[in-house]
Write an enzyme that holds these catalytic residues in place. Structure first.
Site, mmCIF file in Angstrom:
data_model
loop_
_atom_site.group_PDB
_atom_site.id
_atom_site.type_symbol
_atom_site.label_atom_id
_atom_site.label_comp_id
_atom_site.label_asym_id
_atom_site.label_seq_id
_atom_site.Cartn_x
_atom_site.Cartn_y
_atom_site.Cartn_z
ATOM 1 N N HIS A 1 13.796 -33.499 94.596
ATOM 2 C CA HIS A 1 12.876 -33.855 93.506
ATOM 3 C C HIS A 1 11.424 -33.975 93.983
ATOM 4 O O HIS A 1 10.511 -34.017 93.157
ATOM 5 C CB HIS A 1 13.296 -35.173 92.863
ATOM 6 C CG HIS A 1 14.590 -35.117 92.123
ATOM 7 N ND1 HIS A 1 14.837 -34.202 91.125
ATOM 8 C CD2 HIS A 1 15.731 -35.857 92.251
ATOM 9 C CE1 HIS A 1 16.070 -34.376 90.660
ATOM 10 N NE2 HIS A 1 16.635 -35.372 91.327
ATOM 11 N N ASP B 1 23.295 -29.619 93.264
ATOM 12 C CA ASP B 1 23.205 -31.000 92.794
ATOM 13 C C ASP B 1 23.322 -31.039 91.269
ATOM 14 O O ASP B 1 22.879 -30.109 90.579
ATOM 15 C CB ASP B 1 21.863 -31.582 93.232
ATOM 16 C CG ASP B 1 21.782 -33.089 93.077
ATOM 17 O OD1 ASP B 1 21.914 -33.779 94.101
ATOM 18 O OD2 ASP B 1 21.576 -33.561 91.940
ATOM 19 N N HIS C 1 21.620 -32.719 89.277
ATOM 20 C CA HIS C 1 20.294 -32.830 88.691
ATOM 21 C C HIS C 1 19.406 -31.676 89.151
ATOM 22 O O HIS C 1 19.492 -31.224 90.291
ATOM 23 C CB HIS C 1 19.647 -34.164 89.083
ATOM 24 C CG HIS C 1 20.467 -35.345 88.695
ATOM 25 N ND1 HIS C 1 21.405 -35.911 89.548
ATOM 26 C CD2 HIS C 1 20.526 -36.058 87.546
ATOM 27 C CE1 HIS C 1 21.990 -36.924 88.936
ATOM 28 N NE2 HIS C 1 21.477 -37.040 87.723
ATOM 29 N N ASP D 1 26.925 -34.883 93.592
ATOM 30 C CA ASP D 1 27.068 -35.719 92.400
ATOM 31 C C ASP D 1 27.622 -34.948 91.211
ATOM 32 O O ASP D 1 27.650 -35.472 90.087
ATOM 33 C CB ASP D 1 25.757 -36.415 92.039
ATOM 34 C CG ASP D 1 24.554 -35.488 92.056
ATOM 35 O OD1 ASP D 1 24.726 -34.285 92.307
ATOM 36 O OD2 ASP D 1 23.426 -35.976 91.827
#
Length: 274
Positions: free
Chosen positions: A85, A120, A122, A210
């Protein structure tokens, strides 16, 4: 800013709470009250250990990339905090330095073609932003719908790159509750097809775990066996891989999922002991 945070008491976390609409880079990095000038959420703290922890995490990714450049077929960076991120001048999403991007830039030396494949749950907004104008790094991400999941503002299929990088960013948005069968189908049909067409010299696997069925902040339903199969498919691309730990928050099973992914990568690369 991270150096300024080293002056905090060891038991104190500093959360940015004010996010002014400044031109990027404006603010006083020696004043932690200005931390919001370089952060895009309120959930990523600064503390006295941020620079040390994030620096070692990034250094781990860099060493893994250097090992692969030196001839290793596979390297794994157990990097925490994660990185995907983090943008060039913004932190957030528990990320301070973009470990996968650091590895990719190391691998690019000499004009090599590099893929960053982000699994991931996200979207890796930071990685996308860092490479969105170059055709030398292909960024591919499979993730949950950004209309409902962090980071909300990026990760849409319409984001395909800019300028020379137009067409070199692929966002695959998968439905909530996506199981291993659907995930692997999307990986094979879209992500890996695009990657093979790009013909990379190296793959950086942003190995977020995740997407696991029990993860508390993801909403996919992959099993440990699914992560092994993901590894096999990525390894079968046939080029050296740097796997870098990203998300994954169901800690009781995080280790077994990481091992499954790595064993899959070894098997896909045809390495003994897979």
């Amino acid at each position: 800013l991270y150096s300024a945070a080293e002056q905090l008491d060891e038991d104190r976390d500093w959360h940015p709470t004010v996010f002014p609409k400044l031109a990027r880079g404006q603010g006083d990095p020696s004043n932690l009250h200005h931390a919001g000038a370089w952060c895009f959420d309120s959930g990523t703290p600064l503390n006295a250990s941020t620079l040390t922890a994030a620096g070692w995490s990034a250094g781990c990714a860099l060493d893994a990339a250097r090992a692969v450049r030196a001839g290793a077929p596979l390297a794994y960076a157990l990097s925490r905090p994660p990185g995907h991120h983090a943008e060039e001048d913004m932190f957030g999403g528990y990320c301070y330095f973009n470990n996968s991007a650091i590895a990719a830039r190391e691998l690019r030396q000499g004009g090599a073609r590099v893929v960053v494949l982000d699994i991931d749950f996200h979207h890796g907004n930071g990685t996308q932003s860092l490479f969105q104008t170059t055709a030398e790094v292909l960024t591919v991400s499979l993730h949950g719908d950004p209309r409902a999941y962090f980071p909300f503002y990026t990760g849409y299929p319409r984001e395909t790159g800019e300028g020379e990088g137009s067409g070199y960013n692929l966002n695959l948005v998968l439905e909530a509750g996506c199981d291993g069968q659907a995930y692997l189908a999307a990986l094979e049909a879209h992500a890996l097809t695009t990657i093979r067409h790009f013909a990379p010299d190296f793959v950086v696997l942003a190995a977020g775990l995740d997407a696991y069925a029990k993860d508390p902040i993801g909403d996919f339903a992959l099993s440990t066996e699914d992560f092994h199969r993901v590894g096999e498919l990525v390894g079968a691309i046939g080029v050296p891989v740097v796997a870098i730990q990203e998300g994954g928050y169901y800690t009781p099973h995080l280790g077994r999922n990481a091992v499954a992914l790595l064993r899959g990568l070894r098997a896909g690369r045809g390495l003994s002991g897979g």
